[in-house]
Scaffold this motif. Structure first.
Motif, PDB file in Angstrom:
ATOM      1  N   LEU A   1       0.845  -1.194   0.000  1.00 44.48           N
ATOM      2  CA  LEU A   1       0.000   0.000   0.000  1.00 44.48           C
ATOM      3  C   LEU A   1       0.879   1.242   0.000  1.00 44.48           C
ATOM      4  CD1 LEU A   1      -2.509  -1.190   2.752  1.00 44.48           C
ATOM      5  CD2 LEU A   1      -2.863  -1.225   0.273  1.00 44.48           C
ATOM      6  N   ALA A   2       0.691   2.095  -0.995  1.00 48.12           N
ATOM      7  CA  ALA A   2       1.495   3.315  -1.114  1.00 48.12           C
ATOM      8  C   ALA A   2       1.138   4.294  -0.001  1.00 48.12           C
ATOM      9  CB  ALA A   2       1.269   3.961  -2.475  1.00 48.12           C
ATOM     10  N   SER A   3       2.148   4.849   0.626  1.00 55.73           N
ATOM     11  CA  SER A   3       1.930   5.875   1.640  1.00 55.73           C
ATOM     12  C   SER A   3       3.248   6.573   1.895  1.00 55.73           C
ATOM     13  CB  SER A   3       1.387   5.258   2.937  1.00 55.73           C
ATOM     14  OG  SER A   3       0.945   6.253   3.830  1.00 55.73           O
ATOM     15  N   SER A   4       3.197   7.705   2.530  1.00 60.55           N
ATOM     16  CA  SER A   4       4.421   8.449   2.811  1.00 60.55           C
ATOM     17  C   SER A   4       5.135   7.867   4.025  1.00 60.55           C
ATOM     18  CB  SER A   4       4.099   9.925   3.052  1.00 60.55           C
ATOM     19  OG  SER A   4       3.180  10.060   4.120  1.00 60.55           O
ATOM     20  N   ALA A   5       6.441   8.097   4.078  1.00 56.38           N
ATOM     21  CA  ALA A   5       7.229   7.637   5.217  1.00 56.38           C
ATOM     22  C   ALA A   5       6.698   8.278   6.493  1.00 56.38           C
ATOM     23  CB  ALA A   5       8.693   7.990   5.006  1.00 56.38           C
ATOM     24  N   SER A   6       6.789   7.560   7.579  1.00 55.38           N
ATOM     25  CA  SER A   6       6.353   7.969   8.911  1.00 55.38           C
ATOM     26  C   SER A   6       4.847   7.860   9.120  1.00 55.38           C
ATOM     27  CB  SER A   6       6.812   9.395   9.253  1.00 55.38           C
ATOM     28  OG  SER A   6       8.229   9.483   9.207  1.00 55.38           O
ATOM     29  N   THR A   7       4.092   7.475   8.089  1.00 59.63           N
ATOM     30  CA  THR A   7       2.661   7.242   8.266  1.00 59.63           C
ATOM     31  C   THR A   7       2.469   6.056   9.208  1.00 59.63           C
ATOM     32  OG1 THR A   7       2.158   8.063   6.055  1.00 59.63           O
ATOM     33  CG2 THR A   7       0.505   6.657   7.098  1.00 59.63           C
TER      34      THR A   7
END
Length: 316
Positions: A215-221
């Motif tokens: 699942l694509a997401s930004s770092a630290s999410t």
């Protein structure tokens, strides 16, 4: 690209410069799964007569079964390793050893790669069978000899056998209506950049079977528990990197990989929505969570399609 980041992550976790060197021609480890590989070039499409000749297709998988006679001292696990298979695959094709034990002198049927044998009622199409098992019709078509009429018995690659698995295409099991996994593994719905099951690997020109979804997401999410349960593992794994494993009711387990800092410890009870850790920074600007759902069985924790057990994961 996300795909490049995922492949780099998997290769780095495995500690090998070439995953095909690790398993040989029968399979490769990619995104944590023991994967059967098939060539993408010339993949036949049902109904495409130009690709039904012998140059486009190999012999049906069920015509390539071999036999193995159990030697003194051999175990099911050792036999499976010899043929680059999962023990569950051999158990599924050999009812006499479904208890997990083999005896000297027993003759076992050995398939060319992981999967199960499935009975198909008359009149079913490749598309219908593929939909039943969350597979791809073109893969089933080619693995079973590129015939337009679906045979009465076919080989379904990439599906792990376990007690109770449905082997009749007309009545395949559906998602449990009362699944305890009612949450979502991220704060908001994310793009599925690599799905569960058979997926193309453009870099290697092969099909591979993935045991979970990316699942694509930004770092630290934050990665969030999709349901209440108990943390079975929280730490660093040689394959997954930083990993949290949560055991849930109904014999279900979820895994959250490619994390940075962890917020839970083994033995801790969590509720749906609790923060388990944060997504790690990946190469370039791409970051992702690798998420799995597994079901407990006598064959171990068998990977399942998250869409079958996490309603929020169903593609809309």
């Amino acid at each position: 690209m996300f795909y490049d980041s995922l492949q780099h992550w998997a290769t780095r976790r495995l500690g090998a410069t070439s995953s095909t060197q690790r398993l040989g021609h029968k399979g490769l480890v990619w995104l944590l799964g023991l994967a059967v590989t098939l060539p993408l070039g010339g993949l036949a499409t049902p109904g495409a007569s130009a690709q039904t000749g012998p140059a486009a297709c190999s012999q049906p998988a069920l015509s390539r079964l071999t036999r193995h006679r159990v030697a003194q001292g051999e175990t099911l696990a050792a036999i499976a390793q010899r043929y680059s298979l999962l023990p569950a695959t051999i158990m599924g094709l050999n009812p006499a050893v479904q208890g997990g034990a083999v005896s000297p002198g027993q003759e076992l049927i050995i398939p060319p790669f992981n999967g199960i044998r499935v009975s198909v009622p008359p009149g079913r199409t490749w598309q219908q069978v593929a939909q039943t098992y969350n597979s791809r019709p073109d893969v089933l078509f080619e693995v079973n000899g590129c015939v337009s009429t679906v045979p009465a018995t076919i080989f379904l690659p990439g599906v792990n056998w376990f007690p109770g698995v449905t082997t009749t295409a007309a009545t395949a099991a559906t998602a449990a209506p009362s699944t305890p996994l009612q949450g979502y593994p991220l704060p908001q719905r994310a793009q599925v950049i690599v799905n569960y099951g058979w997926q193309p690997d453009p870099a290697q020109g092969k099909l591979v079977f993935n045991t979970g979804v990316a699942l694509a997401s930004s770092a630290s999410t934050p990665a969030l528990a999709v349901g209440a349960g108990t943390v079975a593992f929280a730490g660093t794994d040689a394959t997954y990197g930083n990993l949290v494993v949560v055991n849930h009711a109904q014999g279900l387990q979820t895994r959250y990989a490619n994390l940075a800092a962890l917020n839970v410890r083994a033995g801790q009870t969590v509720r749906q929505g609790d923060r388990l850790g944060a997504i790690a920074t990946s190469e370039g600007d791409d970051a992702f969570l690798f998420f799995e759902v597994r079901l407990n069985s006598t064959a171990g924790w068998v990977a399942q399609d998250p869409q079958d057990y996490v309603p929020a994961m169903v593609l809309r």
